[in-house]
Write an enzyme that holds these catalytic residues in place. Structure first.
Site, PDB file in Angstrom:
ATOM      1  N   SER A   6     -10.676 -25.721   4.344  1.00 50.41           N
ATOM      2  CA  SER A   6     -10.572 -25.716   5.806  1.00 50.41           C
ATOM      3  C   SER A   6     -11.884 -26.062   6.504  1.00 50.41           C
ATOM      4  O   SER A   6     -11.884 -26.349   7.695  1.00 50.41           O
ATOM      5  CB  SER A   6     -10.024 -24.377   6.303  1.00 50.41           C
ATOM      6  OG  SER A   6     -10.987 -23.355   6.237  1.00 50.41           O
TER       7      SER A   6
ATOM      8  N   THR B 221      -8.131 -21.476   0.114  1.00 51.72           N
ATOM      9  CA  THR B 221      -8.178 -20.631  -1.081  1.00 51.72           C
ATOM     10  C   THR B 221      -6.793 -20.157  -1.504  1.00 51.72           C
ATOM     11  O   THR B 221      -6.538 -19.917  -2.680  1.00 51.72           O
ATOM     12  CB  THR B 221      -9.107 -19.428  -0.813  1.00 51.72           C
ATOM     13  OG1 THR B 221     -10.425 -19.921  -0.638  1.00 51.72           O
ATOM     14  CG2 THR B 221      -9.100 -18.443  -1.967  1.00 51.72           C
TER      15      THR B 221
ATOM     16  N   THR C 125      -9.394 -19.820   4.997  1.00 51.51           N
ATOM     17  CA  THR C 125      -9.762 -18.763   5.940  1.00 51.51           C
ATOM     18  C   THR C 125     -11.004 -19.102   6.772  1.00 51.51           C
ATOM     19  O   THR C 125     -11.217 -18.509   7.820  1.00 51.51           O
ATOM     20  CB  THR C 125     -10.014 -17.432   5.198  1.00 51.51           C
ATOM     21  OG1 THR C 125     -11.105 -17.600   4.300  1.00 51.51           O
ATOM     22  CG2 THR C 125      -8.785 -16.968   4.456  1.00 51.51           C
ATOM     23  N   ASP C 126     -11.827 -20.047   6.285  1.00 55.93           N
ATOM     24  CA  ASP C 126     -13.101 -20.291   6.974  1.00 55.93           C
ATOM     25  C   ASP C 126     -12.922 -20.781   8.411  1.00 55.93           C
ATOM     26  O   ASP C 126     -13.725 -20.446   9.280  1.00 55.93           O
ATOM     27  CB  ASP C 126     -13.956 -21.295   6.185  1.00 55.93           C
ATOM     28  CG  ASP C 126     -14.502 -20.687   4.903  1.00 55.93           C
ATOM     29  OD1 ASP C 126     -14.555 -19.449   4.807  1.00 55.93           O
ATOM     30  OD2 ASP C 126     -14.862 -21.451   3.985  1.00 55.93           O
TER      31      ASP C 126
HETATM   32  N1  ASP Z   1     -13.408 -22.477   1.820  1.00 53.62           N
HETATM   33  C1  ASP Z   1     -12.060 -21.949   1.853  1.00 53.62           C
HETATM   34  C2  ASP Z   1     -11.338 -22.589   3.024  1.00 53.62           C
HETATM   35  O1  ASP Z   1     -11.575 -22.193   4.133  1.00 53.62           O
HETATM   36  C3  ASP Z   1     -12.124 -20.465   1.978  1.00 53.62           C
HETATM   37  C4  ASP Z   1     -10.819 -19.755   2.095  1.00 53.62           C
HETATM   38  O2  ASP Z   1      -9.736 -20.297   2.206  1.00 53.62           O
HETATM   39  O3  ASP Z   1     -10.894 -18.497   2.074  1.00 53.62           O
HETATM   40  O4  ASP Z   1     -10.547 -23.470   2.807  1.00 53.62           O
END
Ligand code: ASP
Length: 193
Positions: A53, A4, A86-87
């Site tokens: 991610s 993200t 973040t995932d």
């Molecule tokens: N789906 C995204 C990822 O993990 C979510 C994020 O980055 O917050 O790449």
């Protein structure tokens, strides 16, 4: 590596931030978008991956670990910042913590909101991650995660909220915080990596 923090599309869609696309802004553009980054360190942006991610595989994790280890072995590299979704950020951070044999600072960061959201958190997170990676006091602490002004150990940190910018926490508390462009430490992990 994407995520993200490299997301965009809120403005075009005119929709809530959940409508953005992750992993579309280049590493070089992320660095260029943050005023003051160049005052903290001489930066070289590298686009190793450009993925959400959740799409990390074992092979990609190994590729990232080998590249980070290679960079840390270079005498002209003082530290490495990995931008990441973040995932699965906590999993990658712990993997690097266990596998990269270096005392140089390795810092992961990401964002809960895409770059074109109102009050995007990515630019500040990147600035703080670079501030920590560039600081001599950050070495020898294992892999670190910097999110929302907190500095966490990869040993402990977990994503604990799906929406708040304050989405990462550690069971024994953060190691410290980033204050006016420098880390302020409150605790250290004494368990071996
Ligand atoms: N789906 C995204 C990822 O993990 C979510 C994020 O980055 O917050 O790449």
């Amino acid at each position: 590596t994407g995520g993200t923090i490299a997301g965009a599309g809120v403005a075009e869609a005119g929709a809530p931030s959940a409508a953005y696309r992750a992993a579309v802004v280049s590493a070089a553009d992320l660095v260029a978008a943050v005023p003051g980054l160049g005052l903290l360190a001489e930066l070289h942006a590298e686009q190793l991956l450009q993925i959400d991610s959740v799409d990390f595989t074992d092979a990609l994790l190994l590729r990232l670990a080998r590249r980070v280890a290679e960079l840390c072995a270079q005498p002209d590299v003082d530290g490495v910042v990995v931008t990441h979704g973040t995932d699965t950020l906590e999993e990658t951070a712990y993997f690097l913590h266990l596998t990269v044999p270096s005392a140089k600072p390795i810092v992961l960061t990401g964002a809960m909101r895409p770059g074109d959201a109102l009050a995007a958190d990515g630019p500040a997170n990147l600035l703080q991650a670079v501030a920590v990676a560039a600081h001599p006091s950050s070495g020898g602490r294992g892999v670190l995660v910097v999110m929302n002004e907190d500095i966490h150990s990869a040993r402990d940190v977990a994503k604990v909220h799906a929406l708040h910018v304050n989405a990462f926490a550690s069971p024994h508390g953060a190691l410290g915080l980033v204050l006016e462009g420098a880390p302020r430490w409150y605790r250290a992990v004494t368990r071996p990596h």
